[in-house]
Design a protein around this motif. Structure first.
Motif, PDB file in Angstrom:
ATOM      1  N   ARG A 108       0.855  -1.188   0.000  1.00 12.86           N
ATOM      2  CA  ARG A 108       0.000   0.000   0.000  1.00 12.86           C
ATOM      3  C   ARG A 108       0.890   1.238   0.000  1.00 12.86           C
ATOM      4  O   ARG A 108       1.722   1.412   0.894  1.00 12.86           O
ATOM      5  CB  ARG A 108      -0.925  -0.021   1.232  1.00 12.86           C
ATOM      6  CG  ARG A 108      -1.944   1.090   1.283  1.00 12.86           C
ATOM      7  CD  ARG A 108      -3.020   0.777   2.332  1.00 12.86           C
ATOM      8  NE  ARG A 108      -2.467   0.167   3.527  1.00 12.86           N
ATOM      9  CZ  ARG A 108      -2.015   0.842   4.576  1.00 12.86           C
ATOM     10  NH1 ARG A 108      -2.064   2.162   4.573  1.00 12.86           N
ATOM     11  NH2 ARG A 108      -1.530   0.211   5.626  1.00 12.86           N
TER      12      ARG A 108
ATOM     13  N   GLU B  85       0.592   5.315   0.039  1.00 11.24           N
ATOM     14  CA  GLU B  85      -0.460   6.255   0.402  1.00 11.24           C
ATOM     15  C   GLU B  85       0.109   7.655   0.590  1.00 11.24           C
ATOM     16  O   GLU B  85       1.159   7.840   1.208  1.00 11.24           O
ATOM     17  CB  GLU B  85      -1.148   5.796   1.691  1.00 11.24           C
ATOM     18  CG  GLU B  85      -2.432   6.523   1.989  1.00 11.24           C
ATOM     19  CD  GLU B  85      -3.419   5.657   2.777  1.00 11.24           C
ATOM     20  OE1 GLU B  85      -4.608   5.969   2.735  1.00 11.24           O
ATOM     21  OE2 GLU B  85      -2.973   4.688   3.425  1.00 11.24           O
TER      22      GLU B  85
ATOM     23  N   GLU C 155      -6.856  12.216  -0.033  1.00 13.51           N
ATOM     24  CA  GLU C 155      -6.230  10.931   0.297  1.00 13.51           C
ATOM     25  C   GLU C 155      -6.109  10.089  -0.975  1.00 13.51           C
ATOM     26  O   GLU C 155      -7.111   9.748  -1.605  1.00 13.51           O
ATOM     27  CB  GLU C 155      -7.085  10.208   1.334  1.00 13.51           C
ATOM     28  CG  GLU C 155      -6.636   8.817   1.708  1.00 13.51           C
ATOM     29  CD  GLU C 155      -7.689   8.129   2.572  1.00 13.51           C
ATOM     30  OE1 GLU C 155      -8.211   7.080   2.147  1.00 13.51           O
ATOM     31  OE2 GLU C 155      -8.005   8.652   3.659  1.00 13.51           O
TER      32      GLU C 155
ATOM     33  N   THR D 218      -4.463   6.502  -2.608  1.00 12.53           N
ATOM     34  CA  THR D 218      -3.986   5.193  -2.184  1.00 12.53           C
ATOM     35  C   THR D 218      -3.786   4.274  -3.379  1.00 12.53           C
ATOM     36  O   THR D 218      -4.667   4.166  -4.240  1.00 12.53           O
ATOM     37  CB  THR D 218      -4.993   4.526  -1.221  1.00 12.53           C
ATOM     38  OG1 THR D 218      -5.279   5.407  -0.141  1.00 12.53           O
ATOM     39  CG2 THR D 218      -4.454   3.213  -0.682  1.00 12.53           C
TER      40      THR D 218
ATOM     41  N   TYR E 277      -2.951   0.226  -4.074  1.00 11.59           N
ATOM     42  CA  TYR E 277      -2.910  -1.085  -3.425  1.00 11.59           C
ATOM     43  C   TYR E 277      -2.612  -2.143  -4.479  1.00 11.59           C
ATOM     44  O   TYR E 277      -3.188  -2.123  -5.577  1.00 11.59           O
ATOM     45  CB  TYR E 277      -4.252  -1.391  -2.755  1.00 11.59           C
ATOM     46  CG  TYR E 277      -4.380  -2.815  -2.240  1.00 11.59           C
ATOM     47  CD1 TYR E 277      -4.044  -3.127  -0.930  1.00 11.59           C
ATOM     48  CD2 TYR E 277      -4.824  -3.843  -3.071  1.00 11.59           C
ATOM     49  CE1 TYR E 277      -4.147  -4.429  -0.458  1.00 11.59           C
ATOM     50  CE2 TYR E 277      -4.937  -5.148  -2.604  1.00 11.59           C
ATOM     51  CZ  TYR E 277      -4.586  -5.438  -1.303  1.00 11.59           C
ATOM     52  OH  TYR E 277      -4.678  -6.726  -0.840  1.00 11.59           O
TER      53      TYR E 277
ATOM     54  N   HIS F 196      -8.673  -1.428   2.275  1.00 13.57           N
ATOM     55  CA  HIS F 196      -7.220  -1.578   2.291  1.00 13.57           C
ATOM     56  C   HIS F 196      -6.773  -3.029   2.280  1.00 13.57           C
ATOM     57  O   HIS F 196      -5.609  -3.319   2.569  1.00 13.57           O
ATOM     58  CB  HIS F 196      -6.635  -0.817   3.485  1.00 13.57           C
ATOM     59  CG  HIS F 196      -6.602   0.665   3.259  1.00 13.57           C
ATOM     60  ND1 HIS F 196      -6.215   1.577   4.221  1.00 13.57           N
ATOM     61  CD2 HIS F 196      -6.910   1.405   2.163  1.00 13.57           C
ATOM     62  CE1 HIS F 196      -6.288   2.800   3.725  1.00 13.57           C
ATOM     63  NE2 HIS F 196      -6.714   2.720   2.480  1.00 13.57           N
TER      64      HIS F 196
ATOM     65  N   SER G 139       0.083   4.990   5.693  1.00 12.51           N
ATOM     66  CA  SER G 139       0.907   3.868   5.254  1.00 12.51           C
ATOM     67  C   SER G 139       1.715   3.283   6.406  1.00 12.51           C
ATOM     68  O   SER G 139       2.148   2.127   6.342  1.00 12.51           O
ATOM     69  CB  SER G 139       1.854   4.326   4.143  1.00 12.51           C
ATOM     70  OG  SER G 139       2.686   5.374   4.621  1.00 12.51           O
TER      71      SER G 139
END
Length: 502
Positions: A39, A41, A169, A171, A173, A323, A366
């Motif tokens: 991940r 972030e 935000e 992200t 993944y 997540h 993270s």
């Protein structure tokens, strides 16, 4: 899933996301893990604070990093860092595996994850129009200085406080099974408080909830701040002169601006499966709603229907994927007053016989490992349900409760007490003025069991908070709770000035 338009911010996708993930996943695979995920972030936060007609502070901060999580020898391993290089990413995989080896040697149940379909190369962007970070400082300040100046100029207002908090935000993944997703969500929380200092001290705050929107929220999309600022002085003046409430058993019509917090504390946290199992006790304990009662616990009255939801438009917990790479979904928690479901992550789903997680894993940066976190937990409106005015009209002696304030709940999420911002006396179906020094107290099942009616869709509002706390070390998560106005019969009302009310 919420359909959105646009692409994830280019200044995030320009990072070497795939190269970093490939390096970490390849190294973890070479070390023999059964699962690995990466991940990356970036969390960009801004806060503007004002007092009266002056800017007190403005904060602009960015947290950027990468984490690697593995399952190795049946145990979790986790490592995180801030160096975004291929060698550093591979090194995090080494650290995560070493951590898992230590955990495996300590024993414990084997970690098994529920299956999830592969989601490859998917981008998701939340529903906003204008990223607050694309608005210059002068424009942001001018809007809130203007609102503060108008409020401060009103009769009876001694001081004002304003605060706007916004987050962007992003992200990325990826996991060893082929999922890789990129998402961006923007949220904002503006609030303005009027303060009267005279013979006593009174405050009155805007009711605008935090939302998954952009700067457009501050200028009229979704909330009319100008109209609310115009009405605050009169409400504040009435509150300052209001009599203290007479304690007793009263009927309550509770507005969504207050009820969302009661939902959060007495339903949202109580139906987290890790609390119900006793695995989690930080931030106010475990839960009375234990798994042996699933399908039988009378949580509330038959008009009570509650869902967990990661998809509702503008929700603070609305995402494309959690997540752990699980696609967002909606699921039942309470149906016709009976407990029927819990919030799950992939490990708990597998351990308790579920084919799939319902997408409730989240980490606040993270640097933290994902844990089971709350989705948007919401009370459904009634089909063709009454208006708020009609609910009030059905009360001969009671209170209309508006706005959240303080709360208290026990370590089982069972006995609680809530206050509010505004309490209006209801007499023979009509509001007859404000009272003050009010709290309502109940047990969770008694309170929700006393809910006689829920309002219709026109009364339903999405409330929420940026800062739901959980875990050790502590993490915070944004979450929304939608609900209609609702009528509760025979609730214990306390006078907070009286002896014994705390």
């Amino acid at each position: 899933m919420v359909t959105t338009s646009g692409q994830v911010a280019a200044n995030f996708t320009a990072l070497p996301l795939h190269e970093l993930a490939d390096a970490a996943l390849a190294r973890a695979g070479a070390l023999g893990v059964s699962h690995a995920d990466v991940r990356i972030e970036r969390i960009h936060e801004g806060v503007l604070s004002l007092r009266d007609v002056s800017v007190e502070s403005q904060v602009d901060s960015t947290d950027l990093g990468i984490s690697v999580r593995v399952v190795h020898r049946g145990a979790w391993g986790f490592a995180a860092g801030v160096a975004l290089t291929v060698d550093a990413a591979a090194g995090l995989a080494d650290q995560a595996v070493a951590t898992a080896q230590v955990a495996a040697a300590l024993g414990g149940p084997e970690v098994v994850l529920a299956d999830e379909p592969v989601h490859a190369g998917v981008e998701w962007v939340s529903d906003f129009e204008l990223n607050p970070f694309e608005v210059d400082d002068q424009t942001r300040q001018a809007r809130w200085l203007d609102l503060s100046e108008r409020l401060l100029a009103a009769d009876g207002v001694t001081h004002t406080q304003a605060r706007v908090h916004w987050v962007d935000e992003c992200t990325y993944y990826a996991d060893s099974h082929g999922t890789d997703t990129t998402q961006q969500r923007v949220r904002i929380h503006p609030e303005l408080t009027a303060i009267a200092v005279g013979e006593g001290f009174s405050t009155m705050r805007t009711l605008a909830p935090p939302v998954g929107r952009g700067w457009e929220y501050c200028t009229g999309t979704g909330w009319d701040f100008d109209a609310e600022v115009a009405e605050l002085p009169e409400l504040l003046a009435e509150h300052a002169k209001a009599p203290s409430v007479r304690a007793g058993t009263l009927d309550l019509v509770i507005d969504p601006s207050n009820l969302w917090l009661t939902i959060h504390e007495s339903i949202g946290h109580a139906t987290e499966l890790d609390r119900a199992l006793g695995y989690e006790a930080a931030y106010a304990g475990t839960s009375f709603a234990t798994v042996d009662q699933l399908g039988s616990l009378a949580y509330g009255s038959p008009v009570m229907n509650v869902t967990g939801d990661r998809t509702v438009a503008h929700g603070l917990a609305t995402v494309g994927f959690d997540h752990e790479g699980v696609a967002a979904q909606e699921f039942d928690i309470i149906t016709d007053g009976t407990l029927v479901g819990y919030q799950l992550n992939r490990q708990m789903a597998a351990a308790h016989g579920h084919d799939r997680s319902n997408g409730c894993a989240f980490a606040d940066s993270s640097g933290h490992i994902p844990m089971q976190r709350m989705p948007n937990v919401s009370l459904a409106a009634g089909a063709d349900g009454p208006s708020t005015e009609e609910l009030i009209g059905d009360v001969s002696n009671g209170l209309y409760v508006v706005g959240d304030k303080s709360w208290s709940i026990d370590m089982q999420r069972y006995n609680f007490q809530f206050t509010g911002q505004r309490f209006f006396q209801i007499t023979d179906g009509r509001i007859t003025g404000q009272v003050r020094d009010v709290a309502y107290q109940a047990t969770t099942t008694d309170f929700w069991g006393s809910m006689e009616a829920v309002g219709g869709e026109s009364t339903w509002v999405l409330g929420g908070a940026f800062n739901c706390g959980k875990g050790q070390p502590g993490q915070v998560a944004p979450v929304s709770h939608g609900c209609p106005s609702a009528l509760f019969r025979g609730v214990n009302v306390l006078n907070t000035l009286s002896e014994g009310a705390h």
